[in-house]
Design a protein around this motif. Structure first.
Motif: not given
Length: 546
Positions: A207-221
């Protein structure tokens, strides 16, 4: 004498413009990774894969008793062994996988019910009774009837088990894939050794996947990619000792550069909008890949009338090619038919590449024709490929099973949107039959060979344009001339445009003009006409009073 019965045709759905794609995914290879980079990726993938398996087991155990409190409890349990963001990505992936399994379970039940209905119908008929186009007949022999009765008992048992599982909320999920799991017991057929299978099985369960987050740096922390292509990963708590950067992060040596949609991706991360990332290891090639994906707002498709304004490309989908024909806005075929071939044999990657290549050729030709839309059948063979329905027709079952209608439609819509083309989906009912009946023979010339599929392309294009498929309407009520209007349904005279000249009308118009200009035409007996002139017995011609 009794009138012959007319065939009852099913209602035909209206054409519609398909919605554009809702998501984007791009991929690039992670090149020149060091042995330490690969080791860290393997450790992170294995550790998070173990947590994902544990979470999926807990979700399946909850079944229908799942609620937001249980979800929060599972996330808290995972956070201590990873991080809050990794825990959120794992629980979301678990829910998506569980929901997909429920949908597949429902489709499986529908398929079993269709098979049971067909078997019960055919078993209720006398042996040897012939069927019709709408309903299958009885079985050919008593031996076949007996085997089908056994088959019915097996399907009814499977249906009862599937229904019981669905009522209890039980789903059957395999992390890594059921096909790969089955290969473990058939290594020779899969041409794999036990070590090779084990490596693939472990890689698929990472498992090596991460969902994005709007407003965070470059869209993914969690998995962060900078504009210059630097990739860094937030390490789980037990692996934080492997960090080579601040805040428990590990920066890879490799840098990515997305060639496709690179500017769109760069604009998105610079605006700190959400971008999801997935790192995947290809065991066969020994390569690591990074996939970036994000959602797009619903693409505003043009209206149906705007899509029809510049004509249409009608496309008939077949097992080995697209048969396409260009039509003008009035439904008239233009030019010659075009055929774009593909080969659906071999591996899934090969089939997908063949479909993409054929669609690319089709879209480039449509763009060169200047049309705004492509008409295609809204095909769905989900309920049409069961062995109970088609019986001994194995080749036909293999034919319709091998046509990737779902993937083809999704890929065509997404690729057409990038070239500013719309897709008009039409009902596939009777297109091949009526196209062959009304268009195959009239369009055939010594230099143009029309197939049934080419004629079907014309029928599909006309239905997408809103015209009836047949070439001509019924004759006018008065007589066989055009006194009551045009017989052809495709002819439309726009505005003040003149209708093309017709030879018989030109002669009639010329004679009328000369008669108006010269008065009486004189003795009709001297004209070169067959039969006796009517004016001889009618006496002198009277001129109307002015």
């Amino acid at each position: 004498m009794a009138e012959p019965k007319r065939k009852q045709l099913r209602a035909i759905d209206a054409p519609f413009v398909a919605l554009g794609p809702l998501g984007v995914a791009i991929r690039d290879r992670l090149r020149r990774l060091t042995p330490e980079d690969e080791k860290v990726l393997r450790l992170v993938g294995e550790h998070l894969g173990h947590l994902a398996s544990r979470d999926l087991k807990a979700r399946c155990r909850d079944a229908g008793d799942h609620c937001s409190d249980r979800w929060a409890a599972r996330k808290r349990d995972l956070t201590g062994a990873s991080s809050s963001r990794w825990a959120g990505a794992i629980t979301k992936a678990t829910h998506d996988q569980w929901a997909l399994s429920r949908r597949c379970q429902f489709a499986h039940i529908e398929g079993l019910e269709a098979g049971v209905r067909m078997l019960m119908h055919r078993l209720s008929l006398p042996v040897g009774e012939k069927g019709t186009k709408r309903a299958a007949g009885g079985y050919r022999s008593k031996r076949e009837w007996f085997h089908k009765s056994r088959r019915l008992a097996i399907l009814e048992h499977r249906l009862d088990v599937a229904r019981a599982d669905r009522e209890a909320g039980v789903v059957h999920v395999v992390r890594g894939g059921r096909k790969l799991l089955g290969n473990r017991h058939n290594l020779e057929a899969a041409q794999l050794t036990e070590a090779q299978w084990r490596e693939r099985w472990q890689a698929e369960r990472w498992f090596l996947q991460a969902d994005g987050e709007s407003g965070k740096r470059y869209g993914n922390e969690t998995i962060r990619v900078t504009p210059d292509g630097e990739v860094s990963i937030k390490l789980p708590a037990p692996l934080v000792d492997w960090a080579n950067a601040k805040h428990g992060r590990y920066v890879l040596v490799s840098k990515v550069a997305f060639a496709h949609r690179g500017q769109e991706w760069a604009d998105r991360i610079e605006g700190d909008r959400a971008v999801a990332y997935r790192i995947h290891y290809d065991v066969e090639r020994g390569r690591w890949y990074l996939t970036a994906s994000w959602q797009r707002p619903v693409v505003q498709t043009i209206g149906l009338e705007s899509a029809r304004a510049k004509g249409m490309i009608g496309v008939d989908t077949n097992a080995d090619h697209f048969a396409a024909y260009r039509l003008d806005p009035h439904g008239n075929p233009v030019g010659d038919p075009h055929r774009f071939s593909y080969d659906l044999s071999g591996t899934a990657d090969h089939r997908d590449a063949q479909i993409r290549h054929a669609i690319t050729q089709l879209l480039h030709w449509a763009k060169g024709c200047g049309v705004a839309a492509i008409g295609i059948e809204d095909l769905d063979f989900t309920a049409e490929k069961t062995r109970e329905k088609h019986g001994r027709r194995k080749l036909f079952r293999q034919l319709i099973s091998g046509m990737p209608t779902g993937k083809l439609k999704a890929r065509l819509v997404s690729m057409a949107a990038e070239m500013d083309l719309s897709i008009v989906a039409v009902d596939p009912a009777y297109t091949s039959m009526w196209g062959d009946q009304h268009w195959r023979k009239p369009m055939r010339t010594p230099r143009r060979k029309m197939s049934r599929h080419d004629a079907a392309g014309i029928a599909i294009g006309r239905r997408a344009l809103g015209h009836p498929i047949r070439r001509r309407t019924a004759p006018p009520p008065q007589h066989q001339s055009d006194a009551a209007g045009h017989r052809t349904v495709q002819v439309v005279v726009p505005g003040n445009a003149r209708e093309p000249a017709h030879p018989s009308r030109n002669v009639h118009t010329m004679h009328a003009a000369e008669r108006d200009r010269k008065g009486n035409a004189g003795d009709q007996r001297i004209q070169n006409r067959s039969g006796r002139a009517q004016c001889q017995a009618a006496g002198p011609r009277l001129t109307p009073a002015h």
